[in-house]
Design a protein around this motif. Structure first.
Motif, short mmCIF file in Angstrom:
data_model
loop_
_atom_site.label_atom_id
_atom_site.label_comp_id
_atom_site.label_asym_id
_atom_site.label_seq_id
_atom_site.Cartn_x
_atom_site.Cartn_y
_atom_site.Cartn_z
N LEU A 182 -8.95 10.23 -0.22
CA LEU A 182 -7.97 11.13 0.38
C LEU A 182 -7.72 12.35 -0.51
N GLY A 183 -7.84 12.18 -1.81
CA GLY A 183 -7.68 13.32 -2.70
C GLY A 183 -8.73 14.39 -2.49
N LEU A 202 -7.56 -7.41 3.10
CA LEU A 202 -7.83 -6.93 1.74
C LEU A 202 -6.59 -6.45 1.02
N LEU A 203 -5.60 -5.96 1.74
CA LEU A 203 -4.41 -5.44 1.08
C LEU A 203 -3.61 -6.56 0.41
N GLU A 204 -3.89 -7.81 0.77
CA GLU A 204 -3.27 -8.94 0.10
C GLU A 204 -4.04 -9.36 -1.14
N THR A 205 -5.35 -9.23 -1.12
CA THR A 205 -6.18 -9.80 -2.18
C THR A 205 -6.80 -8.77 -3.11
N HIS A 206 -6.97 -7.54 -2.61
CA HIS A 206 -7.67 -6.51 -3.39
C HIS A 206 -6.94 -5.17 -3.29
N VAL A 220 -6.41 0.79 -3.15
CA VAL A 220 -5.60 1.96 -3.52
C VAL A 220 -6.45 2.96 -4.28
N ALA A 221 -7.23 2.49 -5.24
CA ALA A 221 -8.05 3.41 -6.03
C ALA A 221 -9.07 4.13 -5.15
N LEU A 222 -9.69 3.42 -4.25
CA LEU A 222 -10.68 4.04 -3.36
C LEU A 222 -10.01 5.04 -2.43
N LEU A 238 0.82 -1.21 0.00
CA LEU A 238 0.00 0.00 0.00
C LEU A 238 0.86 1.26 0.00
N MET A 239 1.92 1.26 0.78
CA MET A 239 2.69 2.48 0.98
C MET A 239 3.29 3.04 -0.30
N PRO A 240 4.01 2.24 -1.09
CA PRO A 240 4.58 2.81 -2.33
C PRO A 240 3.51 3.23 -3.34
#
Length: 294
Positions: free
Chosen positions: A285-286, A269-273, A278-280, A47-49
């Motif tokens: 956050l934008g 979810l960060l492993e599978t989706h 990231v898109a959400l 997620l971080m990068p």
């Protein structure tokens, strides 16, 4: 968009040498990433990068997990102790405004941080971190038996799951087979390698037993959400024996304007989706926690 490099750092937090991961511009809006059980900052490695081009992301290894060591004489291994530690980590790094990612045990620590200084909270991202007891899933049953009567037999039954096989079950959970094969065995292998030596398992059993004290915080956490209405993105994997779909929808009782997205995944979810999350997060956050002019 190229992935941003992640730095691996340590900082002294009240005498505990604390490992953390950091990426993003130094002056960027901060996203704080407290991890869940039985993981570490490793869970945010992808997620971080993916977000570091615009946001400054910080993911500490909490005491007893990952690369942050602390014996029981220095650290209490209770939810109160972890909540206090996260608050001190934020203060030591001089963070005064942040979004918080709330997942698993990290949701408890992060919510208490938010409650202690609501004016600092720019946004919440809630991902399989529950605060509604009436929506607890069936997987809580053995824990609740132990909370009700923490006798040696009940503790021993829970302690059996503090093992590499138990960690594997935590990460694979209830996700369908076609999704489970996206979950790397590095998660449970690394986690157990880091905490499996004594007194690590004993400290984790102490923490699991102390989880019963989180239930008394639920009403206070719900009241915080109702009063302050922080901008909130809820992204959830309903294939979760602890926190099924109802645990996600329950947040709308107190945060009716929150964005809720149910993905076809489970607790991690960060492993599978990752791409969907990231898109959400980039979109959310934008809009609510974006760097000026970027």
């Amino acid at each position: 968009m190229p992935a941003m490099p992640v730095a691996y750092r340590t900082v002294d937090v009240d005498g505990i040498r604390t490992f953390y991961r950091e990426t993003g511009p130094e002056d960027g809006p901060v996203v704080l990433l407290p991890h869940g059980y039985p993981s570490s900052s490793f869970q945010f490695r992808n997620l971080m990068p993916a977000l570091g081009d615009r946001w400054r992301l910080l993911a500490p290894d909490l005491p007893g997990f990952g690369y942050t060591r602390a014996d029981a004489g220095r650290f209490g291994y209770t939810f109160d102790a972890y909540a206090g530690f996260l608050r001190r980590f934020v203060d030591v790094l001089g963070l005064t405004r942040y979004a918080i990612y709330l997942q698993d045990y990290g949701s408890q620590f992060g919510l208490r941080l938010a409650m202690g200084a609501p004016e600092r909270v720019a946004a919440l991202v809630i991902q399989n971190g529950d605060i509604y007891e009436d929506q607890h899933g069936p997987k809580y049953a053995p824990l609740k038996r132990m909370w009700a009567d923490p006798n040696p037999q009940a503790l021993a039954a829970v302690a059996e799951n503090v093992s590499e096989d138990g960690f594997r079950d935590e990460f694979l959970g209830e996700v369908p087979d076609e999704i489970a094969d996206r979950i790397s065995p590095d998660l449970w292998t690394l986690s157990w390698a880091q905490v499996g030596r004594p007194p690590g398992p004993e400290n984790l059993v102490r923490l699991l037993a102390d989880q019963r004290n989180t239930v008394a915080w639920f009403r206070r956490q719900q009241a915080y959400l109702r009063e302050h209405q922080p901008p909130t993105l809820i992204v959830w994997g309903p294939h979760d024996g602890y926190m099924p779909e109802g645990a996600a929808r329950a947040y709308l009782r107190d945060l009716p304007d929150a964005e809720l997205h149910l993905l076809d995944g489970g607790h991690w979810l960060l492993e599978t989706h990752l791409d969907e999350v990231v898109a959400l997060m980039r979109d959310f956050l934008g809009r609510v926690h974006a760097p000026p002019g970027r």
